[in-house]
Enzyme design. Structure first.
Site, mmCIF file in Angstrom:
data_model
loop_
_atom_site.group_PDB
_atom_site.id
_atom_site.type_symbol
_atom_site.label_atom_id
_atom_site.label_comp_id
_atom_site.label_asym_id
_atom_site.label_seq_id
_atom_site.Cartn_x
_atom_site.Cartn_y
_atom_site.Cartn_z
ATOM 1 N N LYS A 1 -4.895 13.273 -17.275
ATOM 2 C CA LYS A 1 -4.848 14.139 -18.457
ATOM 3 C C LYS A 1 -3.444 14.114 -19.073
ATOM 4 O O LYS A 1 -3.028 13.106 -19.612
ATOM 5 C CB LYS A 1 -5.273 15.556 -18.080
ATOM 6 C CG LYS A 1 -6.786 15.786 -18.056
ATOM 7 C CD LYS A 1 -7.522 15.099 -16.941
ATOM 8 C CE LYS A 1 -8.967 15.537 -16.870
ATOM 9 N NZ LYS A 1 -9.710 14.849 -15.805
ATOM 10 N N ASP B 1 -5.363 23.517 -8.337
ATOM 11 C CA ASP B 1 -5.543 22.505 -9.369
ATOM 12 C C ASP B 1 -4.809 23.013 -10.607
ATOM 13 O O ASP B 1 -5.264 23.934 -11.284
ATOM 14 C CB ASP B 1 -7.033 22.299 -9.654
ATOM 15 C CG ASP B 1 -7.292 21.196 -10.674
ATOM 16 O OD1 ASP B 1 -6.375 20.873 -11.451
ATOM 17 O OD2 ASP B 1 -8.426 20.672 -10.704
ATOM 18 N N TYR C 1 -13.579 23.038 -10.695
ATOM 19 C CA TYR C 1 -14.019 21.743 -11.219
ATOM 20 C C TYR C 1 -15.210 21.256 -10.403
ATOM 21 O O TYR C 1 -15.196 21.316 -9.160
ATOM 22 C CB TYR C 1 -12.825 20.806 -11.090
ATOM 23 C CG TYR C 1 -12.948 19.400 -11.571
ATOM 24 C CD1 TYR C 1 -13.523 19.085 -12.793
ATOM 25 C CD2 TYR C 1 -12.402 18.358 -10.807
ATOM 26 C CE1 TYR C 1 -13.575 17.779 -13.230
ATOM 27 C CE2 TYR C 1 -12.447 17.045 -11.232
ATOM 28 C CZ TYR C 1 -13.037 16.758 -12.448
ATOM 29 O OH TYR C 1 -13.086 15.458 -12.875
ATOM 30 N N ARG D 1 0.810 -1.206 0.000
ATOM 31 C CA ARG D 1 0.000 0.000 0.000
ATOM 32 C C ARG D 1 0.853 1.269 0.000
ATOM 33 O O ARG D 1 0.385 2.344 -0.390
ATOM 34 C CB ARG D 1 -0.944 -0.016 1.209
ATOM 35 C CG ARG D 1 -2.043 1.036 1.164
ATOM 36 C CD ARG D 1 -3.017 0.884 2.310
ATOM 37 N NE ARG D 1 -2.381 1.017 3.600
ATOM 38 C CZ ARG D 1 -2.281 0.041 4.504
ATOM 39 N NH1 ARG D 1 -2.756 -1.163 4.235
ATOM 40 N NH2 ARG D 1 -1.696 0.257 5.674
#
Length: 405
Positions: free
Chosen positions: A220, A195, A117, A63
């Protein structure tokens, strides 16, 4: 882990980042995909030692990642001058959410730009509010002085603890004075988050500009091929431990296969992003001259809200922008999009293929009112020849005229 003192140019860092010999073995160019949930120890003493303070780039449990993860995280950290570390998340939304939870607590107030967003907005309304965090929205084009006043609060409103920026916004592309806002926030002891998916650190090194935690939807431009889900947060030395601790507590981890794909995509970010930029500018300028177009929202074009700030602060522009069709109903705009052959219809952006999407910012505004002369269409300009993309958009305008006739 990262070579923060490196003097290499960003394009070189993109090629060399994360390729340590101990991870590649010296025989291959890229670190291989290390899959493993269980990491074995030579002795119980080694096992107990691994449970001490977190050691970057050391095995503990799957993890917490392995060499494939560490390579990508290190490469991203090296791209952000001033960053202490980068954490990888399974999506951009997960990155935004964990970054906010790392810096906020019940009773705090968060300032959020009104062009944020949609999932950032819904997280504020549906999680942060019931958790006890108040969100105050602000006009993305407000002056630094106006935003500073909101930071201080008025009347019964207390001072804000953090501010989330998105510059430019991913629908309407307003550009904010990030350095100025960061300076005002630091005077007040506030945390700044951005962002930065549109520009990436290649075109806007956010931490160098004053941001504390910079967020990318690596889905992206970092991946670049529309085949991986990824979010990343890079943080300053002050906030890196809190970010990492919060991510650990929420069990955030990505697959080594996704880390591998993203790292491979990162190596070509410079050439891809510059092609996206050139193609998008060619298409945007062509659209700006069309009589059917009321406005083009591309930060690199004079007249776009915040263009002067973009010109001062950014090293380039990417492939995402929007435009307004002049005085046509929504169904006519739909006919425009449906007529396109090279532009896919779908969410996301930043991949090699072009996309067209009808968008309506109006329902997602609180501090401002969105109004335009017609429907808004967002374009992701890919890596195709721009002449072919323009010819395809001509089909859309022909369909628009047919619908009007």
């Amino acid at each position: 882990m990262a070579d923060s003192g490196s003097s290499k140019k960003p394009a070189t860092q993109l090629v060399t980042g994360g390729r340590r010999r101990e991870w590649t073995g010296g025989a291959v160019v890229n670190p291989p995909v290390w899959r493993g949930s269980t990491h074995l120890y030579d002795s119980t003493a080694d096992l107990r030692a691994a449970k001490g303070p977190v050691q970057e780039g050391k095995f503990f449990y799957g993890r917490r990642g392995g060499p494939t993860h560490w390579a990508l995280a290190e490469a991203l950290t090296e791209l952000e001058p001033g960053a202490a570390g980068t954490y990888l998340f399974p999506s951009g939304v997960a990155a935004i959410s964990c970054a906010l939870l790392a810096v906020l607590k019940p009773g705090d107030t968060l300032l959020m730009t009104d062009n944020a967003y949609d999932p950032s907005r819904s997280f504020a309304a549906q999680f942060l509010k019931p958790w006890g965090v108040t969100t105050r929205w602000f006009d993305p084009l407000a002056s630094v002085e106006e935003i500073a006043a909101l930071m201080d609060g008025e009347g019964d409103e207390g001072p804000a603890a953090a501010i989330l920026l998105e510059s430019p916004g991913s629908l309407t592309f307003e550009v904010q004075d990030v350095p100025g806002i960061c300076a005002a926030a630091k005077e007040r002891g506030m945390v700044t988050l951005l962002d930065n998916t549109w520009a990436t650190p290649l075109f806007f090194p956010a931490i160098e500009k004053g941001i504390d935690l910079t967020i990318l939807a690596g889905t992206k431009y970092i991946g670049g091929h529309s085949d991986v889900m990824l979010g990343t947060v890079s943080a300053t030395k002050r906030w890196w431990p809190a970010l990492r601790r919060t991510a650990f507590q929420f069990g955030q981890v990505i697959s080594p296969d996704d880390a591998y794909l993203a790292h491979r995509g990162l190596h070509t970010l410079d050439v891809r992003l510059r092609r996206h930029e050139a193609n998008a500018l060619a298409v945007a300028r062509w659209l700006a001259d069309r009589p059917e177009v009321d406005a083009v929202f591309h930060p690199a074009l004079p007249g776009c809200p915040g263009h002067e700030t973009w010109n001062r602060d950014f090293a380039g522009s990417s492939g995402l922008f929007s435009f307004v069709l002049h005085d046509v109903p929504t169904e006519t705009a739909d006919a425009f999009i449906d007529a396109l052959h090279l532009f896919g219809i779908g969410y996301s952006w930043g991949g090699f293929e072009s996309l067209a999407l009808p968008v309506d910012p109006a329902p997602d505004r609180t501090a401002t009112r969105w109004s335009a002369g017609g429907p808004l269409i967002r374009l992701n300009i890919g890596l195709e020849d721009p002449e072919d993309l323009i010819a395809d958009l001509e089909r859309g305008f022909a369909a628009l005229h047919d619908r009007r006739a």
